[in-house]
Design a protein around this motif. Sequence first.
Motif, PDB file in Angstrom:
ATOM      1  N   ALA A   1       8.305  57.910  40.321  1.00  0.00           N
ATOM      2  CA  ALA A   1       8.490  57.036  41.478  1.00  0.00           C
ATOM      3  C   ALA A   1       7.760  55.707  41.281  1.00  0.00           C
ATOM      4  O   ALA A   1       8.290  54.635  41.612  1.00  0.00           O
ATOM      5  CB  ALA A   1       7.989  57.738  42.744  1.00  0.00           C
ATOM      6  N   LEU A   2       6.557  55.763  40.725  1.00  0.00           N
ATOM      7  CA  LEU A   2       5.814  54.527  40.470  1.00  0.00           C
ATOM      8  C   LEU A   2       6.512  53.676  39.415  1.00  0.00           C
ATOM      9  O   LEU A   2       6.571  52.447  39.524  1.00  0.00           O
ATOM     10  CB  LEU A   2       4.389  54.865  40.023  1.00  0.00           C
ATOM     11  CG  LEU A   2       3.498  55.519  41.084  1.00  0.00           C
ATOM     12  CD1 LEU A   2       2.171  55.949  40.473  1.00  0.00           C
ATOM     13  CD2 LEU A   2       3.256  54.563  42.237  1.00  0.00           C
TER      14      LEU A   2
ATOM     15  N   LEU B   1       9.486  52.046  41.044  1.00  0.00           N
ATOM     16  CA  LEU B   1       9.028  50.971  41.925  1.00  0.00           C
ATOM     17  C   LEU B   1       8.720  49.712  41.128  1.00  0.00           C
ATOM     18  O   LEU B   1       9.112  48.600  41.509  1.00  0.00           O
ATOM     19  CB  LEU B   1       7.795  51.429  42.709  1.00  0.00           C
ATOM     20  CG  LEU B   1       7.131  50.372  43.601  1.00  0.00           C
ATOM     21  CD1 LEU B   1       8.081  49.918  44.688  1.00  0.00           C
ATOM     22  CD2 LEU B   1       5.834  50.918  44.210  1.00  0.00           C
ATOM     23  N   ARG B   2       8.028  49.886  40.016  1.00  0.00           N
ATOM     24  CA  ARG B   2       7.737  48.725  39.165  1.00  0.00           C
ATOM     25  C   ARG B   2       9.024  48.090  38.643  1.00  0.00           C
ATOM     26  O   ARG B   2       9.145  46.868  38.576  1.00  0.00           O
ATOM     27  CB  ARG B   2       6.840  49.148  38.005  1.00  0.00           C
ATOM     28  CG  ARG B   2       5.355  48.978  38.284  1.00  0.00           C
ATOM     29  CD  ARG B   2       4.577  48.911  36.979  1.00  0.00           C
ATOM     30  NE  ARG B   2       4.696  50.149  36.258  1.00  0.00           N
ATOM     31  CZ  ARG B   2       3.676  50.942  35.939  1.00  0.00           C
ATOM     32  NH1 ARG B   2       2.466  50.611  36.308  1.00  0.00           N
ATOM     33  NH2 ARG B   2       3.851  52.054  35.262  1.00  0.00           N
TER      34      ARG B   2
ATOM     35  N   VAL C   1       1.655  44.931  43.079  1.00  0.00           N
ATOM     36  CA  VAL C   1       2.386  46.188  42.887  1.00  0.00           C
ATOM     37  C   VAL C   1       2.026  46.819  41.542  1.00  0.00           C
ATOM     38  O   VAL C   1       1.820  48.036  41.438  1.00  0.00           O
ATOM     39  CB  VAL C   1       3.904  45.935  42.987  1.00  0.00           C
ATOM     40  CG1 VAL C   1       4.685  47.172  42.551  1.00  0.00           C
ATOM     41  CG2 VAL C   1       4.280  45.570  44.412  1.00  0.00           C
TER      42      VAL C   1
ATOM     43  N   ALA D   1       0.283  50.400  41.161  1.00  0.00           N
ATOM     44  CA  ALA D   1       0.937  51.448  40.377  1.00  0.00           C
ATOM     45  C   ALA D   1       0.036  51.933  39.251  1.00  0.00           C
ATOM     46  O   ALA D   1      -0.027  53.140  38.966  1.00  0.00           O
ATOM     47  CB  ALA D   1       2.259  50.925  39.818  1.00  0.00           C
TER      48      ALA D   1
END
Length: 407
Positions: free
Chosen positions: A232-233, A236-237, A264, A268
């Motif tokens: 998920a991280l 997101l990145r 972000v 992360a």
Amino acid sequence: PRQVVWLMVIANSVLPMSMGAALAGASAAGADGLFAPGLCLVALGAFGGLIVCLWRRRIAKAADLLALTAHSVNENRSVFTASFLFQASAVAVTLVVAFLACLFLATDSQLVRSPDLLPGADGVQGDHCVGHPVVCDDGECHEDLSQVTTVPCCVASVGGLGIAYTVGAFLFLLWATSLIYALKQFTISGTVAQWYFSPVGSSTSGNLMRSLRHGLGPQIGTLACAAAIKNALGLLRGLVNSAQPRGGGCNILTAVYFVFQGLVALMAEVLETLTEYAVVYAAVSGMALRGSGRVVADMGKRYFGDAVAMWAFPETMLGTLVLYLALVWTTLMGAGTWLLLLGDPQGQTATVAVSAGVFSVSLLILSFFSGVVLDAVKAVFVCYCLDKDRHQISRWDMHEAFSAVPL
């Protein structure tokens, strides 16, 4: 370990400053456009030197910890075989999932009439089909009705189920590979922790299999959750990076975006590091991921300076060492090949090919071993912090390495 520290200093401080000074000197001699890059390199090298100077004692501790961790891995050599098998499993899973996705796409696709065909019976001439070519001008594409060209008679149309399956297979592949690497980290951490808390000279036989059974048994949910968090991280990145403003230029929107992107990326990185150490603590203690994360976060607050040093410097030092050894071996093999083929018209090409192959293989092999050591470093540091919290000494050599700077 001290020589590795000097290698890191040379790679991160002396070398950039020397290259920057050379570029600035070339700019002063008449070369245009080199002064600004040279100044940036000098500033970067000076900043690296300042960090090394301010953190020199913790860097020395990190180097000593690396040496002691290598000793712990040497006493548990089965972790190398296990690490290789885990990475081979990740490759096998990737190949199987990619094959199934391609197979499903082929099964769910069908041939339909090409939309580029000319209407009516004139669309087919002999054994091929004709249509209008697509012409692109200034980024805009349109169909040129004044010309006729050969086009495919049919095109493959993939159904929505095939696309959905492919997307799901890709997400599953990301999670499955992350799960395998989390299990690898868990197994190595558990093996090293059993060695750390055992009496000196105890047998290490069975430690790895015991840790692997824990990872595949009661802790599989912890590892699955950790893999999902890391995925998920990463997504997101990727989304933040793909949403970069178009057109370039320096304006307020672009500046705000880069600040947001940096925040972000920092968040992360912190969460990924916390998740990795939570997996390590779960391997040591048997706790679930949430409880392990809470304990690791508190531990990081108590030993913040050393935690940051162990996060930043061991990887940098090992990366520098790996690159240095690969370059030395490549230079030796390249020089030997050049001398062997001296006078051969293909000698230069062969030397370049051999050097490139040797560098790639050496870097791959050394990176594999350094990755195992880095996984063990996290476990050793967590075990040391547990010793400090319990006011006990399980390994004298570890505590002697950290006694240079009181926590």
